[in-house]
Design an enzyme around this catalytic site. Structure first.
Site, PDB file in Angstrom:
ATOM      1  N   THR A 383      -5.696  -2.557  10.404  1.00  0.00           N
ATOM      2  CA  THR A 383      -5.071  -3.849  10.140  1.00  0.00           C
ATOM      3  C   THR A 383      -4.367  -4.236  11.431  1.00  0.00           C
ATOM      4  OG1 THR A 383      -4.860  -3.264   7.805  1.00  0.00           O
ATOM      5  CG2 THR A 383      -3.356  -4.935   8.593  1.00  0.00           C
ATOM      6  N   ASN A 403      -9.612  -5.376   6.660  1.00  0.00           N
ATOM      7  CA  ASN A 403      -9.651  -4.093   5.980  1.00  0.00           C
ATOM      8  C   ASN A 403     -10.139  -3.017   6.939  1.00  0.00           C
ATOM      9  OD1 ASN A 403      -8.967  -2.464   3.812  1.00  0.00           O
ATOM     10  ND2 ASN A 403     -11.039  -2.489   2.984  1.00  0.00           N
ATOM     11  N   GLU A 422     -12.624  -6.367   2.067  1.00  0.00           N
ATOM     12  CA  GLU A 422     -11.441  -6.178   1.226  1.00  0.00           C
ATOM     13  C   GLU A 422     -11.777  -5.781  -0.208  1.00  0.00           C
ATOM     14  OE1 GLU A 422      -8.339  -9.147   1.323  1.00  0.00           O
ATOM     15  OE2 GLU A 422      -8.794  -9.625   3.401  1.00  0.00           O
ATOM     16  N   SER A 454      -2.276  -4.027  -2.059  1.00  0.00           N
ATOM     17  CA  SER A 454      -2.258  -3.744  -0.628  1.00  0.00           C
ATOM     18  C   SER A 454      -0.959  -3.039  -0.265  1.00  0.00           C
ATOM     19  CB  SER A 454      -2.363  -5.054   0.163  1.00  0.00           C
ATOM     20  OG  SER A 454      -2.130  -4.854   1.538  1.00  0.00           O
ATOM     21  N   GLY A 475      -1.839   0.453   8.993  1.00  0.00           N
ATOM     22  CA  GLY A 475      -1.818   1.868   8.647  1.00  0.00           C
ATOM     23  C   GLY A 475      -2.197   2.205   7.227  1.00  0.00           C
ATOM     24  N   GLY A 476      -2.720   1.246   6.435  1.00  0.00           N
ATOM     25  CA  GLY A 476      -3.086   1.577   5.061  1.00  0.00           C
ATOM     26  C   GLY A 476      -1.882   2.074   4.282  1.00  0.00           C
TER      27      GLY A 476
END
Length: 574
Positions: A383, A403, A422, A454, A475-476
């Protein structure tokens, strides 16, 4: 003007020429919201951004009299050109805004197309079919970025719409010099896309040291600049997306026409004399960040005398994270589909109760915290985030994404931009586990029009009603644990912005149990690793742990810090 690392201090000559050439043509273009600028309250404006080109864009916008939102929108469009692995037109994200003394939050996350179904990625045996949710046209959600930027700039921007797109059009038309980072990401991503998408037709020439031009993308940006943000959803660009999707993907012209960004109430909480302004659901990150901050504050006696990033410190934080991720996976969903008990999850008494469960001598995994679906592991780190503060004291914290790196690998032919993947942020294989006391089988599952959960957590800290800190990161599922660490390093340990961003970071979440992840920048080795293993943890490396972009305001002086793990730039403009 000052920069946090050496880069060219002047705009490219061609950019300057472009600005001059546009000046006359823009004077008749009336902005949607004309305002008289208040008196500056800061010594300078500042940005922390992922690359040098977006920093130069911000410089240009501030020189023209733009505010934080103008600069943010211009940065976002520039990154769609110069940072194509994560910057985007074909993705979505979140924007936290502080404007004229008030906080706002804009949700422009992608949505599932109307033809999307709960089990669309499963075969007749209930197994996920290959990489369909990550590669190719069926992986794409309806993009929200252009609508989000249009909404924000029309509501709060000072400049004309064409002005904020001019830098991006320049970089798409005249090109930009590719660095080694971008080539490496392209090379790694191409392995997934070659033979499956049209990715190579557009990005095979991304080579370090070369000038990369994108004429189709330039034309798309020019249409959007001329006709407004809705051109992407109702004009020729929408026609091109529909043609690209026909027979391959699910997004239709009707999906595009129906897409709207949503203004939501930002999530707010008091912490150590600050007011935290952060992302509400469908972000899980804002809830998680506030929970972590408050639980650590409640556990002050347990942390007294404990050295930062020592084994006892990591052990206590890991227990906090267990509880935060258990709540995340049990309760957080698209709020337009299922109510999320945000008030309860962030309530002081509830978090004090949760904090009381944390013990310094607890054996990891001995008393399992309510387990849930391991959906957080699927989130990708690729991201991008940027932070902006203007001299009037306004601020923007923006995180947006395709994503995965380069999204689905699908480029819209004739339009030159990538579509996201996504759809993989939804639970693609529902019903594989259950959560006690919750309808977990319905959490974050695919449904038409739904937004996926998210972890993106664009955050602003206020002190006495004024901007103190603007922060965010990619960083998820590591996003809010990273932001938490940088914020507490500054506030609890008195670190400077640069030192806090540079400091070691680690990550733990509910599943897999008893696992501490470390980063290559500051690896956990030697005695520290041995001490964690002696407590019962496994210690594993991870390739990525954030690219934090941070601005702190010290009195009337902004300080910008870009993460040394990336190629970003912190810049202050006098």
């Amino acid at each position: 003007m000052s920069w946090s690392r050496p880069i060219a201090l002047k705009l490219a000559a061609s950019t300057a020429a472009l600005v001059a050439g546009l000046a006359a043509s823009l004077v008749t273009d009336t902005p949607a919201l004309a305002k008289t600028a208040p008196k500056p309250v800061l010594d300078a404006s500042a940005v922390a951004v992922p690359d040098q080109y977006s920093a130069e864009t911000a410089q240009q916008i501030f020189k023209e009299g733009g505010n934080a939102v103008d600069a943010a929108v211009a940065i976002a469009f520039t990154l769609a050109v110069t940072y194509p692995d994560a910057g985007n037109l074909g993705g979505g994200g979140f924007m936290t805004v502080f404007m004229d003394g008030k906080p706002y939050f804009l949700d422009y996350l992608g949505t599932a197309p109307q033809q999307a179904t709960r089990e669309m990625y499963l075969d007749d045996k209930g197994k996920v079919m290959g990489s369909m949710s990550t590669v190719g046209s069926r992986a794409a959600a309806v993009p929200g970025t252009v609508e989000g930027m249009w909404e924000a700039q029309q509501r709060f921007g000072k400049l004309k719409w064409k002005q904020v797109l001019a830098p991006a059009i320049h970089y798409a038309t005249d090109g930009f010099k590719v660095d080694s980072r971008l080539q490496q990401v392209r090379d790694d991503s191409a392995r997934n896309f070659t033979g499956k998408t049209n990715f190579d037709a557009y990005f095979s020439s991304l080579k370090a040291g070369t000038v990369f031009r994108q004429p189709e993308l330039a034309q798309t940006l020019e249409r959007i600049a001329s006709d407004g943000g809705r051109e992407f959803y109702e004009g020729h660009t929408a026609e091109l997306i529909g043609t690209q999707m026909f027979g391959h993907g699910l997004i239709t012209k009707q999906d595009l026409q129906q897409y709207k960004a949503v203004w939501r109430q930002p999530l707010m909480a008091d912490w150590h004399g600050y007011q935290v302004v952060t992302a509400p659901p469908p972000s899980s990150g804002g809830v998680g960040l506030i929970q972590m901050l408050k639980m650590k504050a409640d556990l002050k006696p347990a942390f007294d005398g404990v050295e930062l990033n020592s084994a006892p410190y990591i052990h206590l934080i890991a227990q906090i994270e267990d509880r935060v991720f258990a709540d995340r996976q049990q309760y957080v969903d698209d709020p337009d589909v299922k109510p999320v008990p945000v008030d309860k999850l962030t309530d002081d008494s509830y978090l004090s109760q949760r904090a009381a469960e944390v013990k310094a001598d607890e054996v990891p995994g001995a008393q399992p915290v309510k387990p849930g679906l391991d959906v957080a592991q699927a989130e990708k780190p690729e991201t991008t985030h940027f932070s902006v503060v203007d001299k009037w004291g306004n601020a923007v914290s923006n995180t947006y994404s395709l994503n995965g790196s380069f999204g689905s690998g699908v480029v819209v032919d004739g339009a030159g931009f990538l579509l996201n993947d996504e759809m993989d942020d939804f639970v693609t294989q529902p019903g594989t586990a259950s959560v006690p006391g919750a309808a977990a089988n319905d959490l974050n599952t695919i449904a038409a029009g739904r937004r996926p959960v998210s972890s993106m957590t664009p955050t602003i800290l206020l002190k006495d009603g004024k901007v103190s800190t603007v922060i965010g990161t990619p960083g998820g599922s590591r996003i809010f644990t990273t932001i938490f660490q940088v914020m507490t390093d500054m506030v609890d340990f008195g670190m400077s912005p640069a030192n806090a961003v540079d400091a070691m970071r680690f990550h733990h979440q509910l599943l897999p149990q008893k696992t501490i992840y470390f980063e290559p920048y500051h690896p956990i080795t030697g005695d520290l690793a041995d001490q964690l293993k002696a407590k019962g943890y496994s210690v594993e490396g991870q390739s990525f742990n954030g690219d934090v972009q941070l601005i702190r305001v010290d009195g009337t002086t902004p300080q910008a810090a870009a993460d040394p793990r990336g190629v970003g730039v912190g810049a202050v403009f006098q």
